[in-house]
Design a protein around this motif. Structure first.
Motif, PDB file in Angstrom:
ATOM      1  N   ARG A  73      12.732  96.972 -25.962  1.00  0.00           N
ATOM      2  CA  ARG A  73      13.100  95.559 -26.143  1.00  0.00           C
ATOM      3  C   ARG A  73      11.932  94.759 -26.695  1.00  0.00           C
ATOM      4  O   ARG A  73      12.096  93.913 -27.556  1.00  0.00           O
TER       5      ARG A  73
ATOM      6  N   MET B 217      11.254  95.929 -30.455  1.00  0.00           N
ATOM      7  CA  MET B 217      12.310  95.552 -31.404  1.00  0.00           C
ATOM      8  C   MET B 217      12.556  94.051 -31.420  1.00  0.00           C
ATOM      9  O   MET B 217      13.114  93.530 -32.379  1.00  0.00           O
ATOM     10  N   ASP B 218      12.204  93.389 -30.345  1.00  0.00           N
ATOM     11  CA  ASP B 218      12.420  91.949 -30.198  1.00  0.00           C
ATOM     12  C   ASP B 218      13.901  91.584 -30.354  1.00  0.00           C
ATOM     13  O   ASP B 218      14.237  90.495 -30.800  1.00  0.00           O
ATOM     14  N   ASP B 219      14.762  92.542 -29.999  1.00  0.00           N
ATOM     15  CA  ASP B 219      16.201  92.330 -30.081  1.00  0.00           C
ATOM     16  C   ASP B 219      16.854  93.334 -29.128  1.00  0.00           C
ATOM     17  O   ASP B 219      16.707  94.545 -29.310  1.00  0.00           O
ATOM     18  N   VAL B 220      17.589  92.842 -28.152  1.00  0.00           N
ATOM     19  CA  VAL B 220      18.178  93.698 -27.115  1.00  0.00           C
ATOM     20  C   VAL B 220      19.148  94.713 -27.713  1.00  0.00           C
ATOM     21  O   VAL B 220      19.094  95.896 -27.381  1.00  0.00           O
ATOM     22  N   GLU B 221      20.027  94.268 -28.586  1.00  0.00           N
ATOM     23  CA  GLU B 221      21.020  95.180 -29.168  1.00  0.00           C
ATOM     24  C   GLU B 221      20.372  96.236 -30.057  1.00  0.00           C
ATOM     25  O   GLU B 221      20.761  97.404 -30.032  1.00  0.00           O
ATOM     26  N   GLU B 222      19.388  95.822 -30.840  1.00  0.00           N
ATOM     27  CA  GLU B 222      18.688  96.788 -31.689  1.00  0.00           C
ATOM     28  C   GLU B 222      17.958  97.818 -30.827  1.00  0.00           C
ATOM     29  O   GLU B 222      17.956  99.013 -31.138  1.00  0.00           O
TER      30      GLU B 222
ATOM     31  N   GLU C  77       6.086  98.382 -32.854  1.00  0.00           N
ATOM     32  CA  GLU C  77       5.691  97.027 -32.439  1.00  0.00           C
ATOM     33  C   GLU C  77       4.521  96.495 -33.258  1.00  0.00           C
ATOM     34  O   GLU C  77       4.491  95.327 -33.627  1.00  0.00           O
TER      35      GLU C  77
END
Length: 146
Positions: free
Chosen positions: A95, A98-103, A141
């Motif tokens: 998380r 990716m800085d995006d939960v779904e990704e 990251e």
């Protein structure tokens, strides 16, 4: 090296609602694992990693402990607790990277060439596998070659 904050790992384990008390240091987290994490953390981690896919949630839960073991005991053994913490750490790091939960969820569950075509969440079930997954995520990251 602990690649993500303890607070983020505790959140992936279910936070105060699941853990009772939220650990703030690696030592506190290690003590919680040694004394037996509540079995509810398994459901929480599986839900964090694959919320819409019941087969994937079962597969992830089985990486921590068998369903028979989870039915028998309210608390995880130290070994199962270590597996749970390791998977929660990888979920939290995905998380963050990716800085995006779904990704992050997608990435954790799709086969990855650098991991022998296995999904990162499955590879992370072992210590050596988790190190591989963490290295890839840290490279993502920081924008380094994977």
């Amino acid at each position: 090296m602990y690649p993500v904050s303890v607070a983020k790992v505790a959140a992936a384990l279910g936070g105060a609602r699941t853990l009772g008390v939220v650990p703030h240091t690696i030592g506190e987290l290690a003590d919680a694992v040694a004394h037996g994490l509540p079995r509810a953390v398994v459901r929480q981690i599986a839900g964090e990693a694959a919320p819409g896919d019941s087969a994937a949630r079962r597969r992830i839960a089985d990486l921590v402990a068998s369903s028979a073991t989870l039915k028998r005991s309210e608390r995880l053994s130290p070994a199962a607790g270590e597996r749970a913490e390791r998977l929660a750490r990888v979920v939290a790091l995905a998380r963050q990277a990716m800085d995006d939960v779904e990704e992050a969820r997608r990435w954790l569950n799709e086969p990855h060439l650098l991991l022998g075509g296995r999904p990162p969440i499955e590879v992370a079930a072992t210590d050596l596998g988790a190190r591989q997954v963490e290295r890839i995520l840290l490279n993502i990251e920081y924008g380094l070659p994977v």
